[in-house]
Design a protein around this motif. Structure first.
Motif, PDB file in Angstrom:
ATOM      1  N   ASP A   3      38.463 -37.348  22.738  1.00  0.00           N
ATOM      2  CA  ASP A   3      37.178 -37.468  23.433  1.00  0.00           C
ATOM      3  C   ASP A   3      36.394 -38.649  22.883  1.00  0.00           C
ATOM      4  O   ASP A   3      35.314 -38.495  22.303  1.00  0.00           O
ATOM      5  N   ALA A   4      36.950 -39.830  23.055  1.00  0.00           N
ATOM      6  CA  ALA A   4      36.337 -41.072  22.576  1.00  0.00           C
ATOM      7  C   ALA A   4      36.063 -41.995  23.756  1.00  0.00           C
ATOM      8  O   ALA A   4      36.934 -42.194  24.606  1.00  0.00           O
ATOM      9  N   ASP A   5      34.843 -42.536  23.797  1.00  0.00           N
ATOM     10  CA  ASP A   5      34.471 -43.440  24.877  1.00  0.00           C
ATOM     11  C   ASP A   5      33.728 -44.642  24.319  1.00  0.00           C
ATOM     12  O   ASP A   5      32.980 -44.524  23.338  1.00  0.00           O
ATOM     13  N   ALA A   6      33.917 -45.779  24.960  1.00  0.00           N
ATOM     14  CA  ALA A   6      33.095 -46.951  24.693  1.00  0.00           C
ATOM     15  C   ALA A   6      31.795 -46.774  25.462  1.00  0.00           C
ATOM     16  O   ALA A   6      31.811 -46.630  26.687  1.00  0.00           O
ATOM     17  N   ALA A   7      30.670 -46.742  24.756  1.00  0.00           N
ATOM     18  CA  ALA A   7      29.382 -46.491  25.403  1.00  0.00           C
ATOM     19  C   ALA A   7      29.073 -47.580  26.424  1.00  0.00           C
ATOM     20  O   ALA A   7      29.302 -48.767  26.187  1.00  0.00           O
ATOM     21  N   ILE A   8      28.550 -47.151  27.555  1.00  0.00           N
ATOM     22  CA  ILE A   8      28.152 -48.060  28.631  1.00  0.00           C
ATOM     23  C   ILE A   8      26.636 -48.157  28.634  1.00  0.00           C
ATOM     24  O   ILE A   8      25.932 -47.138  28.611  1.00  0.00           O
ATOM     25  N   GLU A   9      26.117 -49.355  28.642  1.00  0.00           N
ATOM     26  CA  GLU A   9      24.679 -49.539  28.603  1.00  0.00           C
ATOM     27  C   GLU A   9      24.011 -49.025  29.871  1.00  0.00           C
ATOM     28  O   GLU A   9      24.577 -49.108  30.968  1.00  0.00           O
ATOM     29  N   LEU A  10      22.799 -48.481  29.689  1.00  0.00           N
ATOM     30  CA  LEU A  10      21.946 -48.027  30.778  1.00  0.00           C
ATOM     31  C   LEU A  10      22.560 -46.864  31.549  1.00  0.00           C
ATOM     32  O   LEU A  10      22.252 -46.640  32.717  1.00  0.00           O
ATOM     33  N   THR A  11      23.434 -46.115  30.896  1.00  0.00           N
ATOM     34  CA  THR A  11      24.036 -44.914  31.459  1.00  0.00           C
ATOM     35  C   THR A  11      23.624 -43.715  30.609  1.00  0.00           C
ATOM     36  O   THR A  11      23.818 -43.742  29.395  1.00  0.00           O
ATOM     37  N   PRO A  12      23.025 -42.688  31.200  1.00  0.00           N
ATOM     38  CA  PRO A  12      22.626 -41.525  30.392  1.00  0.00           C
ATOM     39  C   PRO A  12      23.832 -40.703  29.955  1.00  0.00           C
ATOM     40  O   PRO A  12      24.737 -40.458  30.746  1.00  0.00           O
TER      41      PRO A  12
END
Length: 305
Positions: free
Chosen positions: A291-300
């Motif tokens: 459960d690893a994700d690259a954070a996306i800007e401006l996404t809650p």
């Protein structure tokens, strides 16, 4: 609670990524910020968050890509009518940075700011709802991570069972929810423990500053619902990451796995990685932590109970 990434780039912004800043919404409609790189207030304008609702800023370390947005943001909060006090936490030097920049620029704020420079690891803030702990990480300069831990919440009220006992909705429901037993007019006692389910554990959010893999990263992330960890490089550049005091995506995943976190959100990506290349960092991390994700800007990113 939601996390909003206002910037996920390391060192300098690129066309589709700003430098580091994260917003964490609170249950009362306010929000906190973690770091404030240049341009953070511009990113805020693209979210539903209002600067006047900002109550706390937590700085992980004083490298420019994490703090150069502070003076402008503080000034704008004042111009927008903010009058409530703002609390800032961070490493020694934060006070000098802010007071000097505000003084030289003759910036006058319409609200008080309270600056707490971290003197020791451990709990640095507590109230009725949450506790925040800080611990040093392993970076080129003094860098901290923060563990935000909610208090336990009362369990769910069994309204159906109460109705069967002849107790209609009203103020007594609140008393039972608060842990108080209630005596009815006929002398019966309704115990809170019978009317309310088991307490619900609070959420844990861990947000780390720049760091090499270290024991405190695991300690702060223990059992976290969400662990935010930098992943500046792919693991092929592990030597470079270590030289500059950073981590790879694979190392971030190893920390999340060792800490027993539920979710890993990676951030602070080198400018060499395009948006498409971030998928490769995710693939690398998921070899160790699914459960690893690259954070996306401006996404809650909601943090469910």
């Amino acid at each position: 609670m939601e996390l909003w990434f206002l910037g996920t780039s390391a060192g300098m912004p690129i066309r589709d990524r700003n430098v580091t800043s994260i917003a964490l919404t609170q249950n009362d409609g306010t929000f906190w910020m973690f770091d404030c790189g240049e341009g953070s207030q511009h990113r805020l304008l693209q979210t539903p968050l209002k600067l006047t609702k900002l109550t706390k800023i937590w700085i992980t370390h004083l490298h420019g890509d994490h703090v150069f947005g502070l003076p402008g943001l503080l000034s704008s909060r004042s111009s927008l009518g903010g009058t409530e006090a703002l609390q800032l936490y961070g490493p020694p030097g934060l006070r000098e940075l802010l007071e000097t920049s505000l003084r030289i620029s003759e910036t006058h704020l319409n609200y008080p700011i309270h600056i707490t420079e971290i003197e020791a690891e451990g709990a640095i803030f507590e109230d009725a709802n949450v506790k925040v702990e800080a611990a040093k990480l392993d970076h080129r300069i003094e860098s901290y991570g923060y563990r935000i831990e909610e208090r336990e919440r009362p369990g769910v009220l069994n309204a159906g069972w109460l109705a069967e006992q002849g107790l209609p909705p009203g103020p007594v429901y609140g008393q039972l929810k608060a842990g108080q037993d209630v005596t009815l007019a006929d002398g019966r006692v309704i115990r809170s423990v019978d009317a309310v389910g088991e307490s619900l554990p609070g959420r844990i959010v861990t947000i780390l500053g720049d760091t090499r893999p270290c024991a405190n990263a695991v300690k702060l992330g223990r059992g976290a619902n969400v662990l935010v960890h930098e992943a500046t490089f792919a693991h092929a550049l592990a030597d470079k990451a270590h030289e500059y005091g950073h981590s790879t995506a694979l190392q971030a995943a190893q920390i999340a796995h060792e800490a027993g976190a539920r979710r890993l959100l990676m951030t602070h990506f080198s400018s060499r990685y395009t948006r498409e290349a971030l998928a490769e960092l995710e693939t690398e991390a998921r070899q160790v932590f699914a459960d690893a994700d690259a954070a996306i800007e401006l996404t809650p990113y909601p943090i469910p109970l």
